[in-house]
Design an enzyme around this catalytic site. Sequence first.
Site, PDB file in Angstrom:
ATOM      1  N   LYS A  11      70.472  -3.664   7.029  1.00  0.00           N
ATOM      2  CA  LYS A  11      71.243  -2.601   6.354  1.00  0.00           C
ATOM      3  C   LYS A  11      70.419  -1.334   6.262  1.00  0.00           C
ATOM      4  O   LYS A  11      69.175  -1.373   6.324  1.00  0.00           O
ATOM      5  CB  LYS A  11      71.704  -3.029   4.956  1.00  0.00           C
ATOM      6  N   PRO A  99      62.396  -5.234  11.662  1.00  0.00           N
ATOM      7  CA  PRO A  99      61.017  -5.123  11.192  1.00  0.00           C
ATOM      8  C   PRO A  99      60.894  -5.426   9.695  1.00  0.00           C
ATOM      9  O   PRO A  99      61.856  -5.255   8.948  1.00  0.00           O
ATOM     10  CB  PRO A  99      60.655  -3.659  11.484  1.00  0.00           C
ATOM     11  N   ALA A 102      60.372  -2.752   5.695  1.00  0.00           N
ATOM     12  CA  ALA A 102      61.002  -1.607   6.356  1.00  0.00           C
ATOM     13  C   ALA A 102      62.089  -0.938   5.524  1.00  0.00           C
ATOM     14  O   ALA A 102      62.572   0.127   5.873  1.00  0.00           O
ATOM     15  CB  ALA A 102      61.605  -2.071   7.687  1.00  0.00           C
ATOM     16  N   GLY A 103      62.537  -1.594   4.439  1.00  0.00           N
ATOM     17  CA  GLY A 103      63.685  -1.059   3.692  1.00  0.00           C
ATOM     18  C   GLY A 103      64.998  -1.341   4.391  1.00  0.00           C
ATOM     19  O   GLY A 103      66.003  -0.677   4.156  1.00  0.00           O
ATOM     20  N   LEU A 104      65.008  -2.369   5.269  1.00  0.00           N
ATOM     21  CA  LEU A 104      66.198  -2.706   6.049  1.00  0.00           C
ATOM     22  C   LEU A 104      66.794  -4.059   5.632  1.00  0.00           C
ATOM     23  O   LEU A 104      67.706  -4.565   6.294  1.00  0.00           O
ATOM     24  CB  LEU A 104      65.855  -2.737   7.551  1.00  0.00           C
ATOM     25  N   SER A 108      66.240 -10.363   3.213  1.00  0.00           N
ATOM     26  CA  SER A 108      67.449 -10.630   2.421  1.00  0.00           C
ATOM     27  C   SER A 108      68.589 -11.129   3.302  1.00  0.00           C
ATOM     28  O   SER A 108      69.316 -12.060   2.942  1.00  0.00           O
ATOM     29  CB  SER A 108      67.910  -9.351   1.712  1.00  0.00           C
ATOM     30  N   THR A 109      68.766 -10.513   4.465  1.00  0.00           N
ATOM     31  CA  THR A 109      69.886 -10.899   5.331  1.00  0.00           C
ATOM     32  C   THR A 109      69.658 -12.300   5.906  1.00  0.00           C
ATOM     33  O   THR A 109      70.605 -13.077   6.069  1.00  0.00           O
ATOM     34  CB  THR A 109      70.137  -9.828   6.414  1.00  0.00           C
ATOM     35  N   ASP A 141      69.823  -7.305  -3.180  1.00  0.00           N
ATOM     36  CA  ASP A 141      70.692  -6.837  -2.090  1.00  0.00           C
ATOM     37  C   ASP A 141      71.225  -7.979  -1.213  1.00  0.00           C
ATOM     38  O   ASP A 141      71.894  -7.736  -0.217  1.00  0.00           O
ATOM     39  CB  ASP A 141      69.994  -5.757  -1.233  1.00  0.00           C
TER      40      ASP A 141
HETATM   41  O1  C5P Z   1      65.800  -8.035  -6.293  1.00  0.00           O
HETATM   42  P1  C5P Z   1      64.660  -7.867  -5.343  1.00  0.00           P
HETATM   43  O2  C5P Z   1      63.701  -9.018  -5.398  1.00  0.00           O
HETATM   44  O3  C5P Z   1      65.060  -7.537  -3.965  1.00  0.00           O
HETATM   45  O4  C5P Z   1      63.873  -6.599  -5.874  1.00  0.00           O
HETATM   46  C1  C5P Z   1      62.573  -6.283  -5.426  1.00  0.00           C
HETATM   47  C2  C5P Z   1      61.910  -5.374  -6.444  1.00  0.00           C
HETATM   48  O5  C5P Z   1      62.556  -4.098  -6.452  1.00  0.00           O
HETATM   49  C3  C5P Z   1      62.006  -5.856  -7.880  1.00  0.00           C
HETATM   50  O6  C5P Z   1      60.931  -6.697  -8.186  1.00  0.00           O
HETATM   51  C4  C5P Z   1      61.925  -4.550  -8.655  1.00  0.00           C
HETATM   52  O7  C5P Z   1      60.584  -4.133  -8.743  1.00  0.00           O
HETATM   53  C5  C5P Z   1      62.639  -3.567  -7.750  1.00  0.00           C
HETATM   54  N1  C5P Z   1      64.070  -3.393  -8.091  1.00  0.00           N
HETATM   55  C6  C5P Z   1      64.413  -2.698  -9.249  1.00  0.00           C
HETATM   56  N2  C5P Z   1      65.733  -2.536  -9.560  1.00  0.00           N
HETATM   57  C7  C5P Z   1      66.708  -3.025  -8.748  1.00  0.00           C
HETATM   58  C8  C5P Z   1      66.367  -3.715  -7.573  1.00  0.00           C
HETATM   59  C9  C5P Z   1      65.042  -3.875  -7.281  1.00  0.00           C
HETATM   60  O8  C5P Z   1      63.541  -2.238  -9.992  1.00  0.00           O
HETATM   61  N3  C5P Z   1      67.975  -2.842  -9.105  1.00  0.00           N
END
Ligand code: C5P
Length: 313
Positions: A11, A99, A102-104, A108-109, A141
Amino acid sequence: MQAYSLIAPAKINLYLEIIGDRPDGYHELAMILQSIDLADQIDLRANGTEQIRVHCDDPQIPTDSSNLTYKAAALMAKQFPQTYSKFGGVDITIHKRIPMGAGLAGGSTDAAAVLIGMDLMWKLGLTQIEIQEMAAQLGSDIPFCVSGGTAIATGRGEQLAPLPSVDFLYAVLAKYRSLGISTPWAYKTYRQQFSQSYVSGDNLLQRRQRVHSGEIVAAIQQRDGKRIGQLLHNDLEKVVLPAYPQVEGLRRILAEFNPLGVMMSGSGSTVFALVESKAQAEQIRQQLKTALPDPDLGVWTTRLSANGIQLVH
Ligand code: C5P
Protein backbone atom coordinates in the site's frame (compact mmCIF):
# COMPACT_ATOMS: atom_id res chain seq x y z
CA MET A 1 -7.08 -28.67 -0.25
CA GLN A 2 -3.83 -28.56 1.76
CA ALA A 3 -1.98 -25.76 -0.06
CA TYR A 4 -2.86 -22.22 -1.06
CA SER A 5 -1.03 -19.36 -2.83
CA LEU A 6 -2.05 -15.77 -2.28
CA ILE A 7 -1.05 -12.41 -3.74
CA ALA A 8 -0.41 -9.80 -1.04
CA PRO A 9 -0.29 -6.22 -2.43
CA ALA A 10 1.64 -3.33 -0.88
CA LYS A 11 0.00 0.00 0.00
CA ILE A 12 0.86 3.67 -0.23
CA ASN A 13 -0.62 6.52 1.80
CA LEU A 14 -2.31 9.16 -0.33
CA TYR A 15 -3.05 11.03 2.91
CA LEU A 16 -1.81 10.73 6.51
CA GLU A 17 -2.86 13.18 9.19
CA ILE A 18 -1.97 12.74 12.86
CA ILE A 19 -4.85 14.09 14.91
CA GLY A 20 -4.08 13.25 18.52
CA ASP A 21 -3.12 10.76 21.19
CA ARG A 22 -5.15 7.69 22.12
CA PRO A 23 -5.53 6.14 25.56
CA ASP A 24 -3.91 2.93 24.21
CA GLY A 25 -0.65 4.79 23.46
CA TYR A 26 -1.22 4.86 19.70
CA HIS A 27 -2.10 7.90 17.62
CA GLU A 28 -5.50 8.89 16.33
CA LEU A 29 -5.06 9.06 12.55
CA ALA A 30 -6.97 10.14 9.45
CA MET A 31 -5.53 8.40 6.39
CA ILE A 32 -6.33 7.43 2.84
CA LEU A 33 -4.74 4.09 2.07
CA GLN A 34 -4.23 2.79 -1.45
CA SER A 35 -3.28 -0.71 -2.65
CA ILE A 36 -0.72 -0.99 -5.44
CA ASP A 37 0.18 -3.77 -7.87
CA LEU A 38 3.60 -4.37 -6.28
CA ALA A 39 2.97 -7.52 -4.26
CA ASP A 40 4.49 -10.47 -2.38
CA GLN A 41 3.32 -14.02 -2.94
CA ILE A 42 2.52 -16.16 0.10
CA ASP A 43 2.35 -19.96 -0.17
CA LEU A 44 0.73 -21.92 2.66
CA ARG A 45 0.99 -25.66 3.14
CA ALA A 46 -0.34 -27.79 5.99
CA ASN A 47 2.74 -29.60 7.37
CA GLY A 48 1.14 -32.23 9.60
CA THR A 49 3.29 -31.20 12.57
CA GLU A 50 2.56 -28.88 15.49
CA GLN A 51 4.92 -26.28 14.08
CA ILE A 52 4.55 -22.98 12.29
CA ARG A 53 7.54 -22.59 9.95
CA VAL A 54 8.35 -19.46 7.93
CA HIS A 55 10.56 -19.51 4.80
CA CYS A 56 11.57 -16.48 2.73
CA ASP A 57 13.67 -15.99 -0.41
CA ASP A 58 15.05 -12.72 1.04
CA PRO A 59 17.69 -13.54 3.70
CA GLN A 60 17.17 -10.13 5.35
CA ILE A 61 13.66 -11.07 6.47
CA PRO A 62 13.59 -12.79 9.89
CA THR A 63 11.82 -16.17 9.75
CA ASP A 64 11.45 -16.70 13.50
CA SER A 65 8.46 -15.94 15.74
CA SER A 66 9.05 -12.18 15.26
CA ASN A 67 7.82 -12.43 11.66
CA LEU A 68 4.27 -11.05 11.38
CA THR A 69 3.19 -14.06 9.30
CA TYR A 70 4.26 -16.34 12.17
CA LYS A 71 2.27 -14.16 14.57
CA ALA A 72 -0.77 -14.36 12.26
CA ALA A 73 -0.60 -18.17 12.13
CA ALA A 74 -0.05 -18.36 15.92
CA LEU A 75 -3.11 -16.14 16.48
CA MET A 76 -5.23 -18.46 14.28
CA ALA A 77 -3.95 -21.48 16.26
CA LYS A 78 -4.81 -19.74 19.54
CA GLN A 79 -8.29 -18.68 18.40
CA PHE A 80 -9.16 -22.07 16.90
CA PRO A 81 -7.33 -24.67 19.04
CA GLN A 82 -9.51 -27.60 17.96
CA THR A 83 -9.01 -26.88 14.27
CA TYR A 84 -5.29 -26.47 14.92
CA SER A 85 -5.06 -29.89 16.58
CA LYS A 86 -7.09 -31.42 13.70
CA PHE A 87 -5.15 -29.87 10.79
CA GLY A 88 -1.75 -29.28 12.45
CA GLY A 89 0.77 -26.54 11.71
CA VAL A 90 1.64 -24.71 8.54
CA ASP A 91 4.63 -23.93 6.34
CA ILE A 92 4.55 -20.30 5.19
CA THR A 93 6.72 -19.36 2.20
CA ILE A 94 7.14 -15.65 1.46
CA HIS A 95 8.23 -14.68 -2.06
CA LYS A 96 9.41 -11.18 -1.18
CA ARG A 97 9.01 -8.36 -3.71
CA ILE A 98 7.94 -5.48 -1.44
CA PRO A 99 10.96 -3.78 0.17
CA MET A 100 11.08 -3.79 3.99
CA GLY A 101 11.27 -0.74 6.29
CA ALA A 102 9.65 1.08 3.40
CA GLY A 103 6.28 2.41 4.62
CA LEU A 104 4.59 0.07 2.12
CA ALA A 105 3.02 -2.36 4.67
CA GLY A 106 5.05 -5.29 3.30
CA GLY A 107 4.98 -7.26 6.57
CA SER A 108 1.36 -6.32 7.25
CA THR A 109 0.07 -7.53 3.88
CA ASP A 110 1.87 -10.87 4.29
CA ALA A 111 0.15 -11.33 7.66
CA ALA A 112 -3.22 -10.46 6.11
CA ALA A 113 -2.62 -13.15 3.46
CA VAL A 114 -1.87 -15.75 6.16
CA LEU A 115 -5.15 -14.98 7.99
CA ILE A 116 -7.15 -15.30 4.75
CA GLY A 117 -5.26 -18.39 3.57
CA MET A 118 -5.58 -20.22 6.89
CA ASP A 119 -9.30 -19.41 7.03
CA LEU A 120 -9.60 -21.20 3.66
CA MET A 121 -7.24 -24.03 4.56
CA TRP A 122 -9.06 -24.70 7.84
CA LYS A 123 -12.51 -24.22 6.20
CA LEU A 124 -13.54 -21.82 8.97
CA GLY A 125 -15.81 -19.64 6.82
CA LEU A 126 -14.90 -16.44 8.68
CA THR A 127 -16.44 -13.19 7.41
CA GLN A 128 -14.20 -10.38 6.19
CA ILE A 129 -15.10 -8.40 9.33
CA GLU A 130 -14.09 -11.31 11.58
CA ILE A 131 -10.77 -11.61 9.75
CA GLN A 132 -10.24 -7.85 10.05
CA GLU A 133 -10.90 -7.98 13.81
CA MET A 134 -8.13 -10.56 14.16
CA ALA A 135 -5.94 -8.50 11.84
CA ALA A 136 -6.30 -5.43 14.09
CA GLN A 137 -4.76 -7.42 16.96
CA LEU A 138 -1.61 -7.89 14.89
CA GLY A 139 -1.11 -4.34 13.51
CA SER A 140 -2.95 -1.12 12.73
CA ASP A 141 -2.84 -1.35 8.92
CA ILE A 142 -3.46 -5.10 8.57
CA PRO A 143 -7.29 -4.76 8.43
CA PHE A 144 -6.84 -2.51 5.38
CA CYS A 145 -4.49 -5.04 3.75
CA VAL A 146 -7.26 -7.68 4.02
CA SER A 147 -9.75 -5.67 1.91
CA GLY A 148 -7.37 -3.34 0.01
CA GLY A 149 -8.37 -0.93 -2.76
CA THR A 150 -8.83 2.72 -1.78
CA ALA A 151 -10.13 3.50 1.73
CA ILE A 152 -10.36 6.13 4.44
CA ALA A 153 -8.76 4.75 7.61
CA THR A 154 -9.36 6.39 10.99
CA GLY A 155 -8.90 5.46 14.64
CA ARG A 156 -5.59 3.57 14.90
CA GLY A 157 -5.95 2.99 11.15
CA GLU A 158 -8.30 0.03 11.53
CA GLN A 159 -11.63 1.86 11.02
CA LEU A 160 -12.21 1.61 7.28
CA ALA A 161 -14.56 3.29 4.83
CA PRO A 162 -14.13 2.25 1.17
CA LEU A 163 -13.70 4.87 -1.56
CA PRO A 164 -14.14 4.54 -5.35
CA SER A 165 -11.13 2.99 -7.04
CA VAL A 166 -8.44 5.18 -8.59
CA ASP A 167 -6.77 2.27 -10.37
CA PHE A 168 -6.37 4.38 -13.52
CA LEU A 169 -3.34 6.05 -11.86
CA TYR A 170 0.26 4.82 -11.63
CA ALA A 171 3.12 5.47 -9.21
CA VAL A 172 6.90 5.44 -9.33
CA LEU A 173 8.31 4.24 -6.00
CA ALA A 174 11.86 5.12 -4.98
CA LYS A 175 13.72 3.81 -1.95
CA TYR A 176 17.35 3.41 -0.90
CA ARG A 177 17.41 -0.34 -0.28
CA SER A 178 19.72 -0.10 2.75
CA LEU A 179 17.67 2.67 4.38
CA GLY A 180 14.77 1.49 6.54
CA ILE A 181 12.90 3.82 8.91
CA SER A 182 11.41 2.65 12.20
CA THR A 183 7.68 3.43 12.42
CA PRO A 184 7.69 3.66 16.26
CA TRP A 185 10.61 6.14 16.00
CA ALA A 186 8.72 8.31 13.49
CA TYR A 187 5.56 8.49 15.62
CA LYS A 188 7.51 9.02 18.86
CA THR A 189 9.50 11.87 17.32
CA TYR A 190 6.32 13.42 15.94
CA ARG A 191 4.77 13.32 19.42
CA GLN A 192 7.87 14.97 20.93
CA GLN A 193 7.79 17.80 18.39
CA PHE A 194 4.13 18.35 17.57
CA SER A 195 1.95 17.11 20.46
CA GLN A 196 0.99 20.73 21.24
CA SER A 197 -1.12 20.61 18.02
CA TYR A 198 -2.97 17.41 19.09
CA VAL A 199 -6.70 17.69 19.64
CA SER A 200 -8.88 15.69 22.05
CA GLY A 201 -12.51 15.07 23.04
CA ASP A 202 -15.21 16.41 20.70
CA ASN A 203 -12.60 18.13 18.55
CA LEU A 204 -11.03 14.77 17.90
CA LEU A 205 -14.33 13.30 16.72
CA GLN A 206 -14.89 16.31 14.46
CA ARG A 207 -11.43 16.01 12.95
CA ARG A 208 -11.97 12.30 12.39
CA GLN A 209 -15.22 13.11 10.53
CA ARG A 210 -13.65 15.95 8.56
CA VAL A 211 -11.54 13.65 6.40
CA HIS A 212 -14.73 12.10 4.97
CA SER A 213 -15.77 15.44 3.49
CA GLY A 214 -12.21 16.55 2.74
CA GLU A 215 -10.95 17.84 -0.61
CA ILE A 216 -8.86 14.79 -1.46
CA VAL A 217 -11.86 12.48 -0.92
CA ALA A 218 -13.87 14.69 -3.30
CA ALA A 219 -11.03 14.51 -5.84
CA ILE A 220 -11.01 10.69 -5.57
CA GLN A 221 -14.80 10.57 -6.02
CA GLN A 222 -14.45 12.80 -9.10
CA ARG A 223 -11.59 10.64 -10.44
CA ASP A 224 -9.52 13.84 -10.72
CA GLY A 225 -5.93 12.57 -10.81
CA LYS A 226 -4.43 16.05 -11.10
CA ARG A 227 -6.21 17.27 -7.98
CA ILE A 228 -5.38 14.07 -6.05
CA GLY A 229 -1.72 14.72 -6.86
CA GLN A 230 -1.94 18.28 -5.52
CA LEU A 231 -3.63 17.16 -2.29
CA LEU A 232 -1.26 14.33 -1.27
CA HIS A 233 -0.27 14.85 2.37
CA ASN A 234 1.75 13.09 5.06
CA ASP A 235 2.37 14.64 8.51
CA LEU A 236 5.26 12.21 9.16
CA GLU A 237 7.29 14.00 6.48
CA LYS A 238 7.76 16.79 9.07
CA VAL A 239 9.98 14.53 11.19
CA VAL A 240 11.39 12.09 8.64
CA LEU A 241 12.62 14.51 5.95
CA PRO A 242 14.78 16.64 8.30
CA ALA A 243 16.29 13.49 9.89
CA TYR A 244 16.91 11.67 6.58
CA PRO A 245 18.32 14.07 3.93
CA GLN A 246 18.50 11.15 1.45
CA VAL A 247 14.72 10.82 1.52
CA GLU A 248 14.29 14.58 1.21
CA GLY A 249 16.66 14.55 -1.78
CA LEU A 250 14.72 11.78 -3.52
CA ARG A 251 11.50 13.69 -3.01
CA ARG A 252 13.00 16.89 -4.44
CA ILE A 253 14.39 15.18 -7.55
CA LEU A 254 11.16 13.26 -8.25
CA ALA A 255 9.21 16.56 -8.06
CA GLU A 256 11.44 18.00 -10.82
CA PHE A 257 10.04 15.45 -13.29
CA ASN A 258 6.56 17.04 -13.11
CA PRO A 259 4.42 14.16 -11.84
CA LEU A 260 0.89 14.78 -10.53
CA GLY A 261 2.37 14.84 -7.02
CA VAL A 262 5.12 13.45 -4.80
CA MET A 263 4.87 12.17 -1.22
CA MET A 264 6.55 9.91 1.28
CA SER A 265 4.55 6.74 2.05
CA GLY A 266 3.76 5.97 5.71
CA SER A 267 6.83 6.50 7.87
CA GLY A 268 9.11 6.06 4.84
CA SER A 269 11.65 5.49 3.54
CA THR A 270 9.77 5.11 0.22
CA VAL A 271 8.90 8.25 -1.72
CA PHE A 272 6.38 7.94 -4.54
CA ALA A 273 5.52 10.05 -7.56
CA LEU A 274 1.90 9.81 -8.71
CA VAL A 275 1.50 9.80 -12.51
CA GLU A 276 -1.19 9.48 -15.17
CA SER A 277 0.11 6.65 -17.33
CA LYS A 278 2.37 3.62 -17.42
CA ALA A 279 4.49 5.38 -20.08
CA GLN A 280 5.00 8.41 -17.83
CA ALA A 281 5.89 6.14 -14.90
CA GLU A 282 8.51 4.38 -17.04
CA GLN A 283 9.90 7.70 -18.26
CA ILE A 284 10.28 9.04 -14.71
CA ARG A 285 11.89 5.77 -13.59
CA GLN A 286 14.52 6.19 -16.33
CA GLN A 287 15.03 9.90 -15.52
CA LEU A 288 15.55 9.11 -11.83
CA LYS A 289 18.00 6.28 -12.56
CA THR A 290 19.99 8.65 -14.80
CA ALA A 291 19.92 11.50 -12.26
CA LEU A 292 20.91 9.21 -9.35
CA PRO A 293 23.04 6.31 -10.65
CA ASP A 294 23.33 4.73 -7.18
CA PRO A 295 23.16 0.90 -7.06
CA ASP A 296 21.50 1.17 -3.63
CA LEU A 297 18.54 3.04 -5.11
CA GLY A 298 15.54 0.82 -5.89
CA VAL A 299 12.95 2.21 -8.32
CA TRP A 300 9.66 0.45 -9.10
CA THR A 301 6.78 1.40 -11.39
CA THR A 302 3.37 0.20 -10.29
CA ARG A 303 -0.33 0.69 -10.93
CA LEU A 304 -2.75 1.69 -8.20
CA SER A 305 -4.96 -1.30 -7.48
CA ALA A 306 -8.55 -2.01 -6.47
CA ASN A 307 -7.56 -5.32 -4.86
CA GLY A 308 -6.66 -6.59 -1.41
CA ILE A 309 -5.42 -10.15 -0.87
CA GLN A 310 -6.08 -12.35 -3.92
CA LEU A 311 -6.14 -16.13 -4.08
CA VAL A 312 -3.97 -17.58 -6.88
CA HIS A 313 -4.94 -21.23 -6.32
O1 C5P B 1 0.14 -1.09 14.76
P1 C5P B 1 1.55 -1.21 14.28
O2 C5P B 1 2.31 -2.28 15.02
O3 C5P B 1 1.69 -1.34 12.82
O4 C5P B 1 2.23 0.17 14.66
C1 C5P B 1 3.63 0.34 14.64
C2 C5P B 1 3.98 1.54 15.50
O5 C5P B 1 3.51 2.74 14.90
C3 C5P B 1 3.35 1.53 16.88
O6 C5P B 1 4.16 0.85 17.79
C4 C5P B 1 3.29 3.02 17.20
O7 C5P B 1 4.55 3.46 17.64
C5 C5P B 1 3.04 3.65 15.85
N1 C5P B 1 1.60 3.91 15.59
C6 C5P B 1 0.95 4.93 16.28
N2 C5P B 1 -0.37 5.16 16.03
C7 C5P B 1 -1.05 4.43 15.10
C8 C5P B 1 -0.39 3.41 14.39
C9 C5P B 1 0.93 3.18 14.66
O8 C5P B 1 1.55 5.61 17.11
N3 C5P B 1 -2.34 4.70 14.91
